[in-house]
Design a protein around this motif. Structure first.
Motif, PDB file in Angstrom:
ATOM      1  N   PRO A 686       0.833  -1.229   0.000  1.00  0.00           N
ATOM      2  CA  PRO A 686       0.000   0.000   0.000  1.00  0.00           C
ATOM      3  C   PRO A 686       0.853   1.259   0.000  1.00  0.00           C
ATOM      4  CG  PRO A 686      -0.825  -1.591   1.584  1.00  0.00           C
ATOM      5  CD  PRO A 686       0.514  -2.087   1.161  1.00  0.00           C
ATOM      6  N   VAL A 687       2.006   1.185   0.687  1.00  0.00           N
ATOM      7  CA  VAL A 687       2.894   2.346   0.697  1.00  0.00           C
ATOM      8  C   VAL A 687       3.435   2.605  -0.716  1.00  0.00           C
ATOM      9  CG1 VAL A 687       5.076   3.234   1.596  1.00  0.00           C
ATOM     10  CG2 VAL A 687       3.511   1.989   3.105  1.00  0.00           C
ATOM     11  N   GLN A 688       3.869   1.534  -1.366  1.00  0.00           N
ATOM     12  CA  GLN A 688       4.380   1.702  -2.729  1.00  0.00           C
ATOM     13  C   GLN A 688       3.313   2.230  -3.666  1.00  0.00           C
ATOM     14  OE1 GLN A 688       5.835  -2.208  -3.633  1.00  0.00           O
ATOM     15  NE2 GLN A 688       7.778  -1.927  -2.556  1.00  0.00           N
ATOM     16  N   ALA A 689       2.074   1.727  -3.496  1.00  0.00           N
ATOM     17  CA  ALA A 689       0.977   2.187  -4.352  1.00  0.00           C
ATOM     18  C   ALA A 689       0.694   3.656  -4.126  1.00  0.00           C
ATOM     19  CB  ALA A 689      -0.261   1.344  -4.096  1.00  0.00           C
ATOM     20  N   LYS A 690       0.664   4.092  -2.855  1.00  0.00           N
ATOM     21  CA  LYS A 690       0.363   5.493  -2.562  1.00  0.00           C
ATOM     22  C   LYS A 690       1.467   6.407  -3.081  1.00  0.00           C
ATOM     23  CE  LYS A 690      -2.804   4.993   1.339  1.00  0.00           C
ATOM     24  NZ  LYS A 690      -3.850   5.810   0.700  1.00  0.00           N
ATOM     25  N   LEU A 691       2.712   5.955  -2.969  1.00  0.00           N
ATOM     26  CA  LEU A 691       3.804   6.769  -3.520  1.00  0.00           C
ATOM     27  C   LEU A 691       3.689   6.873  -5.038  1.00  0.00           C
ATOM     28  CD1 LEU A 691       6.838   5.536  -1.409  1.00  0.00           C
ATOM     29  CD2 LEU A 691       5.731   7.759  -1.291  1.00  0.00           C
ATOM     30  N   ALA A 692       3.266   5.793  -5.669  1.00  0.00           N
ATOM     31  CA  ALA A 692       3.070   5.847  -7.121  1.00  0.00           C
ATOM     32  C   ALA A 692       1.941   6.817  -7.459  1.00  0.00           C
ATOM     33  CB  ALA A 692       2.777   4.449  -7.654  1.00  0.00           C
ATOM     34  N   ILE A 693       0.869   6.798  -6.649  1.00  0.00           N
ATOM     35  CA  ILE A 693      -0.242   7.732  -6.890  1.00  0.00           C
ATOM     36  C   ILE A 693       0.233   9.164  -6.684  1.00  0.00           C
ATOM     37  CG2 ILE A 693      -2.495   8.460  -6.014  1.00  0.00           C
ATOM     38  CD1 ILE A 693      -2.945   5.467  -5.266  1.00  0.00           C
ATOM     39  N   LEU A 694       1.043   9.375  -5.648  1.00  0.00           N
ATOM     40  CA  LEU A 694       1.571  10.715  -5.397  1.00  0.00           C
ATOM     41  C   LEU A 694       2.364  11.224  -6.589  1.00  0.00           C
ATOM     42  CD1 LEU A 694       1.962  13.050  -3.375  1.00  0.00           C
ATOM     43  CD2 LEU A 694       3.980  11.838  -2.527  1.00  0.00           C
ATOM     44  N   ASN A 695       3.079  10.325  -7.244  1.00  0.00           N
ATOM     45  CA  ASN A 695       3.865  10.697  -8.421  1.00  0.00           C
ATOM     46  C   ASN A 695       3.073  10.585  -9.723  1.00  0.00           C
ATOM     47  OD1 ASN A 695       6.246  11.220  -6.965  1.00  0.00           O
ATOM     48  ND2 ASN A 695       6.702   9.024  -6.869  1.00  0.00           N
ATOM     49  N   LYS A 696       1.714  10.348  -9.584  1.00  0.00           N
ATOM     50  CA  LYS A 696       0.808  10.240 -10.731  1.00  0.00           C
ATOM     51  C   LYS A 696       1.175   9.068 -11.647  1.00  0.00           C
ATOM     52  CE  LYS A 696      -0.422  15.120 -10.694  1.00  0.00           C
ATOM     53  NZ  LYS A 696      -0.560  16.379 -11.457  1.00  0.00           N
ATOM     54  N   GLN A 697       1.710   8.032 -11.058  1.00  0.00           N
ATOM     55  CA  GLN A 697       2.027   6.811 -11.797  1.00  0.00           C
ATOM     56  C   GLN A 697       0.923   5.794 -11.513  1.00  0.00           C
ATOM     57  OE1 GLN A 697       5.923   5.774 -10.365  1.00  0.00           O
ATOM     58  NE2 GLN A 697       6.924   7.500 -11.407  1.00  0.00           N
ATOM     59  N   TYR A 698      -0.238   6.037 -12.147  1.00  0.00           N
ATOM     60  CA  TYR A 698      -1.435   5.281 -11.798  1.00  0.00           C
ATOM     61  C   TYR A 698      -1.333   3.809 -12.227  1.00  0.00           C
ATOM     62  CZ  TYR A 698      -3.084  10.070 -11.226  1.00  0.00           C
ATOM     63  OH  TYR A 698      -3.216  11.358 -10.851  1.00  0.00           O
ATOM     64  N   LYS A 699      -0.797   3.556 -13.368  1.00  0.00           N
ATOM     65  CA  LYS A 699      -0.658   2.162 -13.821  1.00  0.00           C
ATOM     66  C   LYS A 699       0.261   1.375 -12.898  1.00  0.00           C
ATOM     67  CE  LYS A 699      -3.331   1.613 -17.350  1.00  0.00           C
ATOM     68  NZ  LYS A 699      -4.415   0.585 -17.283  1.00  0.00           N
ATOM     69  N   THR A 700       1.291   2.065 -12.414  1.00  0.00           N
ATOM     70  CA  THR A 700       2.190   1.394 -11.471  1.00  0.00           C
ATOM     71  C   THR A 700       1.451   1.054 -10.185  1.00  0.00           C
ATOM     72  OG1 THR A 700       4.046   2.623 -12.402  1.00  0.00           O
ATOM     73  CG2 THR A 700       4.381   1.611 -10.247  1.00  0.00           C
ATOM     74  N   ALA A 701       0.648   2.000  -9.722  1.00  0.00           N
ATOM     75  CA  ALA A 701      -0.136   1.740  -8.514  1.00  0.00           C
ATOM     76  C   ALA A 701      -1.094   0.579  -8.723  1.00  0.00           C
ATOM     77  CB  ALA A 701      -0.895   3.005  -8.119  1.00  0.00           C
TER      78      ALA A 701
END
Length: 1755
Positions: A686-701
């Protein structure tokens, strides 16, 4: 390339101890050598042995000697060593980097066959060859091996190219295969490319070539296309042996081949594009070279030998020492090794393109190297060992190199600046600039690298001056300009910061400015700045403004600066760890000013990634824009580096509440996770997903959520950011249970937000077509609704719906889509109208073609009009053509500037219509400077005059002339061109005017023009071309005119060119211009002309001036000589007195000779005396016979000439026939020799002999001889005269003279044999009687051959015997063929010569061919004569009488001759007839006879005689060997085996016509298979199958013929590798047999066998197996494989004798009772010679057999 022997690394042994292989490590630090003992020896680079270790076998049970090492190779990192072995394995040993490190096996690769060769070209990739022909790759990373390719022949060698990205392998059948891992863009072919004449054991891949050699002693060079380009043939060199190994230099420009005692080196010549053979290295007793290894820097070569020696050679072209610091060794044309003599470090400088390195320089404080090749430039940093090679041509060596930047070299040449980064092989960037100063160029190459996980792309930028006021910043990676800074005044300094984001520059007014490359903002920092510099490893800038030190700690806020008062000038800045100081020169003292390291610390902390230290520093600062910028920078870097607490703190300081809360939530999540699991919270998904969302990397999340099964969280995340499609896609992919609800929710949200189009799309996906169309119509998208309707036939049938959609389409002017709708609903008329309104003419035309054909032409024209209106004239052309609108098509083509197309369209059209267009197109071509085409078009348009004028106006004279000839009269053309020429002349274009005059054959007008304009050179050229006969006259005429105009230089030129250089000289002489006259004479005159001019010049000057002038030209002596020769003696005396007194004597002499010629003898006498030549005066008087004056002058001035006067008087007296007076004068002059000469000339020989005898006794003999010759040539009675003289000498007691006279009589003088014999015998008689022994011998030696010549050999022999020349006497008698007398003489006087006489007698008989007599003298010589004549029968008949030994010598010779003539059976009969002695020298003959007979086909009873003869011959031989020293030897045992085989063949042949014995014949054929090492295998298996088939033993026949077919295929392939031996396991049939060279059967017979085998293989009754007996062993096996007990073979059938047996008298001979009884019964029932002969032989061979009870009731 030269090889110099350095030292032996390993001494050779006595005997074979082969060095198996060797290899140098890529780092040049180690050399590995594998010895015959399978031990690896490790040497350092100096050849000192440092370590060793033993290799190991695949399986220890086979022993340490069960394998051979075939190849070793170091890994690219030099820490591992691969070892290939013949026991089917490759070991990789980790040997470490240090000496003595433990040797550990880190990889092993087991193979299916022996490893034969091995290389390691790339990381983790070992390439090796196998004995089965495969070339494989072993990957050390995954410990797996794979096949690259496979051949059908043993792999003998493998090597790689210089890059290691391509390999070639050589195979035993001569095949060479090439394979690329990466062809590097070469495009060269792969696969089998070459078939070498022999196995290429020595194989090398050099520059542009493959070089191969082997046992044929030829080195062949193949090009890239595999064609032979060079051939070095040593096959005729008897000292050369086969080539065994080859190695390529690291540069690929040299290859070395090893053979016996020799190394051959070949060097690539880039200029010739060919290989040159270098000086070969011969070393005696080196023996065969078995291994070669070339050091990777190319400086040394090691050679291993068959005897275990390892020799180290130095190889270089030249070696130089530079400044006593560096040693530069040229190890090849393209490779140089540079060694630092102080530190011992070395750098290998190499041209990767193979170019010759021409010059090496060490520059830049001995740190940097620069070298040139023909096409490239080599640069390097010796400290960092970074080397570069870049393309560099045509500079002439005028470059300037700047090394101020440690990362790159700046090269300035001809206004161009090039940047080369050390370690890169491309020019990083090149710019044009005239300002080359280290302060006016700034280059930054990744100088501030990010640390601690931060990633950043390469940053390489350069700033330079485009002009004095403009700085350009170039991105060296992309080649684009990043920024261009224009300034109002000239710049004198600028520099980029280390991150290349800021540029600081100073102008000539000392103003300091800052330019931000990202924002392109320019800021003035100081109005006056005397010093400026960036602080290293930071973005801090310092500068001096008069009395202040200015510091910008944060350059992003340039308005914020710190100022420190100073009293002097800044001279430098130093930064060490923890402090930065500025050095200021204040008077005579240097004061240091420290900078605020805390402020510098922030930037340093950021660079070091120590964000905590950065926060601590920022928090200590008060709030300010500068502080805010620091927080912003730190937040960005912390978030990138996932320092989330630091990022949260930064965003809090910046007031970004949203991000602060989001990060706080993430940090809490991390804390909880770490507290629960004690794992790193950043790994929590979840931490990795939220960091990806913060960086607007939605597919990564999304990927993170789904990988961890958090589907619901993923859907909610997408819903929260309104990404419904992605949420639904996730739900669909994962089969979410609330998928329908999610879709409904999404649909409701779309309607609520008025997104009708998206809602329609959703309904369309759900299959609700009507709802989708309604929503599309509502959204104003009738086209999309129409597309949906097209896809559904039920919707298309709804006419009201279609009308509704059509109306909407027309409403929105979507005519094309409406037309499609109408067309699909079959309303073609309305569809056509809609297409026309929508300008969709393509669809309109397609519709019209099948529905309205008459409208197609109109539509095409409308289409063209539409395209023309849209300025799409190119496209309109073809439509106009289709519509037949030719004029519109032409206008469109012209409008589209498709003029060639317009011309094509106009071809064949109405000329009247086409003319106007041709004229228009012609104008275009005229403007395009294509006058030729324009002229043609004007001609077609009827404007011929305009075409000619066009060509003339464009100065296309020849084309205009050619065109004018077609449309104008000659006189009009002439006038036109003359007028044009005059116009060009008026414009000053004289060359063009000349061409025009010449074009119309008016060269005279051009000549007149040039003359009028005084353009004499051009005038002369025309005269030379058109009036060559007047050329010289023209030159002379012009010269005279120019001379009259006082233009002397030009006149001189024309005089010389006219061939009248003398006129030019005279012109200058008349003008008193002697210097020019001399110059012309020297340059244009004859070789002596300039000397004459200098002489006249000097004569005109006179006195000292003349001497100085002539001395200056070096002509003083020549002038004196010239004056003397021309009788100007006064001038000559003047010159000599002043300048060369040594010539006075010569002048006096020449003057005297002149006076003598004039008859002034007294004056001449005086001058001769002054010239110190009184003798000449004496001769003058002698010549005039003035003897008194001659005597006077001689006695007074030259006493030595008195005799000359007497001789002169004597000569006159002789001429007057006053001989007595003349003789008196000569004797007074002591010249008796002249008196003799005069008497001889007068024919007064007696007086001559008298004078000689009295005054010249030592010459008397010669005079007598001369007199004799004279007498011999006088008259026809020469011999008689000589005989008479000889008699006179004899009468006087002068016997020597008499003998000499007798010997002078030769056969040339007379043909009377009696006279000759009488004279020569008389000479010999007198010699023997009156002369001593030695002289008598010499006379006999002269007379003897002469007597032999006239066939008086007996007389000659008598003379020879008288002087004890016995050998010569015997030779004389032999020559007279009196052998009996010669034998008596030898026996009486020289017994040792009796054999000599006998030998000569034998030679005589042999020459005469008298063999009968010869036989009585020497029987062996007679036999040799028979052999030479080929009379073998006579030879053998005679030899029989000479004894057994002689007989068998010639029997062997006869047999060898018969075998050579392929008459083996006759040779065998010869030994059958005369016996076969046990002579070892005959064994090869016996073996050859056996081999040939074994290969003969068996024709049953007809061949019995052959087999019986062979059997009898071998039986005789074996019996003889038993009673000789050969008893029990391997040869004896071999012949015994062959005797047994021959016996079986004879038995089988005897059984041929007996049906009752057919099974015995089959058994014999089966038994013979155990002897296929001696019998041709294919023959044996075929016959075994045939005999088994005859008795219907089909299982055995099938197995044997199947084996026969396998052998046939092996014969065709040349290898037994593919043979399957399963059928013959546990039998005594051998597997490894010699492979016959040709087939036993013809192709037709082989095909019959194939068909039978194929037919039988389908028969289930026949099994592919061999029968076994009670031993559970194959019935024909002698050895039982279960017990290893061996049985005796049956003497009849060859089968093992088991139970019922018949034992013979001879031990070891027995027979199966059943087979013996059958054979004996056949002898009784059907007696035949063959069977009885077999029984007779068995009795001899085995002894008598006991009576055996018959199983059938009889014995």
């Amino acid at each position: 390339m030269q090889l110099k022997h350095l030292k032996p690394l390993l001494n050779a042994q006595v005997g074979a101890a082969k060095i198996c292989c060797m290899a140098w490590a890529p780092n040049n630090a180690k050399l590995a050598v594998c010895t015959v003992d399978r031990v690896i020896l490790l040497y350092d680079e100096n050849g000192e042995r440092r370590d060793k270790f033993s290799t190991k076998p695949l399986d220890s049970k086979y022993g340490k000697k069960s394998y051979v090492v075939k190849g070793i190779a170091f890994s690219p990192c030099s820490s591992k060593l691969a070892v290939g072995q013949t026991d089917n394995i490759i070991y990789v040993y980790k040997i470490g980097d240090e000496w003595g490190d433990k040797k550990v096996i880190c990889n092993k690769f087991v193979q299916t066959s022996s490893v034969t060769c091995l290389i390691w070209p790339m990381d983790n990739a070992i390439v090796f060859g196998l004995s089965e022909g495969k070339v494989r790759l072993a990957n050390t990373r995954n410990n797996k091996s794979s096949t690259i390719y496979g051949m059908e022949s043993y792999t003998v060698s493998v090597c790689c190219n210089t890059s290691g990205k391509g390999i070639i392998s050589g195979h035993a059948d001569g095949t060479i295969v090439r394979y690329f891992f990466d062809d590097e863009g070469s495009g060269e072919s792969q696969g089998k490319i070459i078939t070498h004449p022999c196995p290429p054991y020595a194989l090398a891949w050099g520059t542009n070539s493959i070089v191969a050699a082997g046992c044929d002693r030829r080195v062949i060079v193949y090009g890239k296309d595999a064609r032979v380009i060079q051939n070095f043939d040593y096959s005729r060199d008897t000292t050369e042996k086969e080539f065994t190994v080859a190695s390529t230099s690291p540069s690929g420009q040299s290859v070395i081949f090893g053979s016996y005692n020799r190394l051959r080196v070949y060097n690539w010549s880039p200029r010739r594009a060919a290989w040159d053979e270098g000086k070969q290295k011969d070393i005696e007793n080196l023996y065969t070279i078995t291994a070669l290894a070339w050091k990777k820097d190319g400086s040394k070569v090691c050679a291993g030998t068959l005897c275990g020696g390892v020799e180290l050679f130095d190889c270089c072209l030249k070696r130089t020492i530079v400044r006593n610091k560096f040693e530069i060794t040229y190890v090849g044309l393209s490779q140089v090794v540079i060694r630092n003599l102080t530190s011992g470090t070395r750098v290998v400088l190499k041209s990767h393109f193979g170019y010759e390195v021409e010059d090496v320089k060490i520059l830049g404080n001995d740190r940097y190297i620069v070298a040139h090749t023909s096409d490239t430039l080599l640069l390097g940093d010796l400290l960092e060992n970074k080397l570069s090679e870049v393309s560099w041509q045509g500079t002439g060596g005028n470059e300037k190199f700047f090394f101020e930047n440690e990362n790159c070299c700046m090269i300035f040449n001809a206004g161009e600046l090039s940047i080369v980064e050390y370690g890169s092989n491309v020019v990083l960037g090149s710019v044009r600039t005239e300002f080359m100063n280290p302060h006016l160029v700034s280059v930054r190459l990744n100088e501030r690298r990010p640390t601690k996980g931060r990633g950043e792309a390469d940053n390489k930028k350069m700033a330079y001056l485009a002009d004095a006021k403009t700085v350009t910043v170039l991105d060296l990676l992309t080649g684009f300009n990043v920024a261009t800074i224009h300034h109002s005044s000239k710049l004198d300094w600028f520099e980029l910061n280390e991150t290349a984001r800021k540029l600081v520059f100073r102008d000539k007014r000392l103003g300091l400015h800052l330019f931000d490359l990202e924002s392109e903002a320019k800021t003035t920092l100081l109005n006056y700045c005397s010093y400026v510099q960036w602080v290293p490893q930071s973005d801090v800038l310092i500068g001096q403004n008069r009395g202040n030190l200015c510091v910008w700690y944060n350059i992003d806020t340039p308005e914020k600066l710190s100022m420190i008062p100073i009293k002097g000038d800044i001279v430098d800045m130093e930064r060490d760890e923890g402090s930065t100081i500025v050095l200021v020169q204040e008077g005579v003292n240097t004061i240091t000013y420290p900078l605020d390291e805390g402020q510098i610390e922030f930037g340093t902390a950021i660079d070091d990634g120590d964000y905590g230290r950065a926060i601590a520093y920022i928090e200590s600062l008060p709030p300010s824009p500068e502080t805010e910028a620091m927080w912003r920078t730190l937040s960005k870097l912390a978030l990138e580096g996932k320092h989330l607490y630091i990022a949260e703190r930064c965003y809090a300081a910046l007031g970004n509440v949203t991000k602060t809360r989001y990060l706080r939530e993430i940090n809490k999540m991390i804390d909880r996770y770490e507290a629960e699991t004690e794992n790193n919270g950043l790994t929590y998904f979840p931490v990795q997903a939220k960091l990806a969302i913060l960086n607007k990397q939605y597919k990564t999340a999304e990927q993170i959520y789904l990988e961890n099964g958090a589907v619901e969280e993923c859907i909610q995340f997408y819903k929260s950011i309104q990404m419904w499609n992605e949420a639904i896609a996730v739900a669909e992919a994962k089969g979410h249970p609330d998928l329908d609800n999610l879709r409904q929710e999404y649909y409701k949200w779309l309607l609520d937000t008025n997104q009708d189009e998206a809602a329609g799309g959703l309904k369309e996906k759900q299959g609700d077509w009507n709802a989708a169309i309604s929503l599309y119509m509502k959204a104003g998208l009738p086209a999309r609704a129409a597309r949906l309707a097209y896809s559904r036939s039920d919707l298309m049938s709804n006419r009201s719906l279609m009308e509704q959609i059509a109306s909407a389409l027309l409403k929105y002017d979507l005519h094309e889509q409406a037309g499609e709708l109408f067309e699909k609903t079959a309303n073609n008329q309305r569809a056509l109208e809609c297409y026309r309104k929508g300008n969709a003419y393509r669809k309109a035309v397609e519709l019209a073609r099948h529905s309205f054909p008459s409208d197609v032409v109109r539509l095409e024209e409308e289409w063209g009009d539409h395209l023309s209106s849209q300025k799409q004239l190119d496209a309109a052309i073809n439509h106009y053509i289709e519509a037949g609108a030719t004029e519109k098509a032409v206008e469109a083509a012209i409008g589209a500037r498709q003029f060639r197309k317009a011309i094509v369209i106009l071809e064949g059209q109405d000329p009247a219509m086409a003319a106007k267009f041709y004229h228009k197109i012609g104008k275009y071509y005229a403007q395009s400077q294509d006058q030729a085409t324009a002229a043609q078009l004007f001609m077609k348009a009827g404007s011929r005059k305009e075409a000619v004028d066009l060509l003339l106006a464009s100065e296309k004279w020849e084309e205009a002339y050619a065109l004018a000839q077609t449309c104008m009269k000659p006189e009009e053309i002439t006038m036109l061109y003359i007028n044009s020429a005059q116009q060009q002349e008026a414009k000053g274009k004289y060359k063009e005017a000349e061409r025009l005059y010449v074009t119309v054959d008016e060269p005279d007008l051009a000549i007149t023009m040039h003359k009028k304009l005084r353009r004499y050179d051009d005038m002369i050229k025309l005269v030379e071309q058109y009036h060559s006969d007047l050329l010289q006259d023209t030159h002379i005429h012009l010269a005279k005119e120019l001379e009259g105009e006082n233009s002397l230089r030009r006149a001189e030129h024309h005089y010389v060119e006219g061939g009248d250089w003398k006129a030019a000289v005279n012109m200058y002489r008349q003008k008193d211009m002697w210097e020019d006259a001399y110059r012309v004479a020297k340059s244009s005159g004859t070789p002596t002309a300039h000397k004459q001019v200098a002489y006249l010049w000097a004569k005109s000057l006179g006195g000292d001036s003349a001497v100085k002038l002539l001395s200056r030209f070096g002509l003083l002596e020549a002038a004196i000589d010239y004056a003397s020769e021309n009788c100007s003696f006064d001038f000559a005396f003047d010159l000599a007195k002043t300048g060369m007194k040594s010539k006075m004597g010569d002048i006096h002499l020449k003057n005297a000779m002149f006076l003598e010629d004039e008859g002034k003898f007294p004056e001449a006498e005086s001058e001769f005396v002054k010239a110190e030549k009184p003798k000449e005066a004496v001769l003058m008087y002698v010549h005039n016979q003035d003897w008194d004056n001659a005597q006077r002058v001689a006695q007074k001035h030259d006493p030595g000439s008195v005799n000359d006067v007497l001789i002169g008087q004597a000569r006159v007296a002789f001429e007057a026939k006053d001989f007595q007076r003349a003789e008196a004068f000569l004797l007074r002059a002591q010249r008796a020799d002249l008196a003799v000469k005069y008497y001889k000339d007068a024919g007064m020989w007696q007086d001559a002999l008298r004078i000689t005898k009295e005054y010249l006794p030592n010459k008397l003999a010669a005079m007598q001889a001369e007199y004799d010759v004279e007498m011999a040539h006088k008259g026809p009675s020469g011999p008689e005269g000589i005989i008479k003289q000889a008699l006179d000498w004899e009468g006087q007691g002068e016997y020597a003279q008499a003998i000499s006279c007798y010997c002078k009589i030769t056969s040339d003088m007379t043909s009377d044999i009696r006279v000759l014999e009488k004279c020569w015998m008389k000479a010999a008689e007198l010699a023997l009687k009156f002369l001593n022994q030695d002289k008598a011998v010499r006379v006999v030696e002269i007379v003897g051959p002469r007597l032999i010549q006239i066939q008086k050999q007996s007389k000659a022999a008598e003379l020879y015997i008288n002087v004890d020349l016995i050998k010569e006497a015997i030779d004389a008698l032999i020559q007279g063929r009196d052998y009996q007398k010669a034998k008596r003489v030898a026996k009486e006087f020289a017994p040792q010569l009796e054999s000599y006489v006998d030998d000569r007698y034998k030679d005589h008989l042999k020459h005469q061919g008298d063999t009968k007599t010869m036989a009585s003298v020497d029987v062996e010589t007679a036999l040799d004569m028979y052999v030479e004549r080929g009379q073998w029968d006579k030879c053998i008949e005679t030899a029989e009488k000479a004894g057994f030994k002689v007989l068998h010598k010639y029997v062997a010779m006869y047999a060898a001759n018969l075998i050579k003539e392929n008459s083996t059976l006759e040779a065998m009969e010869l030994y059958v007839q005369h016996g076969a002695p046990a002579n070892p020298q005959n064994f090869n003959i016996y073996k050859r006879v056996v081999q040939d007979v074994f290969a003969y086909p068996d024709s049953g009873a007809e061949s019995y005689k052959t087999w019986a003869n062979l059997r009898n011959m071998l039986f005789s031989l074996c019996k003889n060997m038993e009673s000789s020293n050969e008893n029990g030897t391997p040869d004896h045992q071999g012949f015994e085996t062959q005797l047994q085989i021959a016996h079986y063949y004879s038995v089988r042949s005897a059984c041929g016509n007996q049906n009752t014995l057919s099974e015995i014949a089959a058994k014999i054929s089966t038994s013979l298979l155990r002897y296929t090492t001696l019998i041709p295998a294919d023959k044996a298996f075929y016959e075994a199958g045939a005999y088994c088939r005859a008795v219907e033993w089909n299982n055995m026949a099938f197995v044997f013929w199947n084996r026969y077919l396998d052998l046939s295929e092996a014969i065709e392939e040349g290898s037994l590798d593919m043979m399957d031996n399963a059928d013959f396991q546990d039998t005594d049939v051998p597997f490894e047999v010699p492979l016959p060279e040709k087939h036993f059967l013809t192709e037709d017979k082989r095909e019959e066998v194939r068909e039978w085998v194929l037919a039988v293989s389908m028969d289930q009754k026949v099994e592919q197996e061999l029968p076994v007996d009670e031993r559970d062993t194959y019935v024909a096996n002698l050895i039982a494989h279960t017990t290893n007990m061996k049985s005796l073979p049956c003497i009849i059938s060859g089968y093992p004798v088991l139970r019922n047996k018949v034992e013979f008298k001879v031990k070891g001979k027995s027979a199966n009772a059943e087979d013996w009884q059958k054979f004996n019964m056949a002898a009784k029932i059907s007696p035949s010679y063959e069977i009885h002969d077999v029984l007779t032989f068995i009795q001899q061979y085995c002894g008598n057999a006991p009576a055996v009870a018959s199983a059938y009731g009889y014995q």
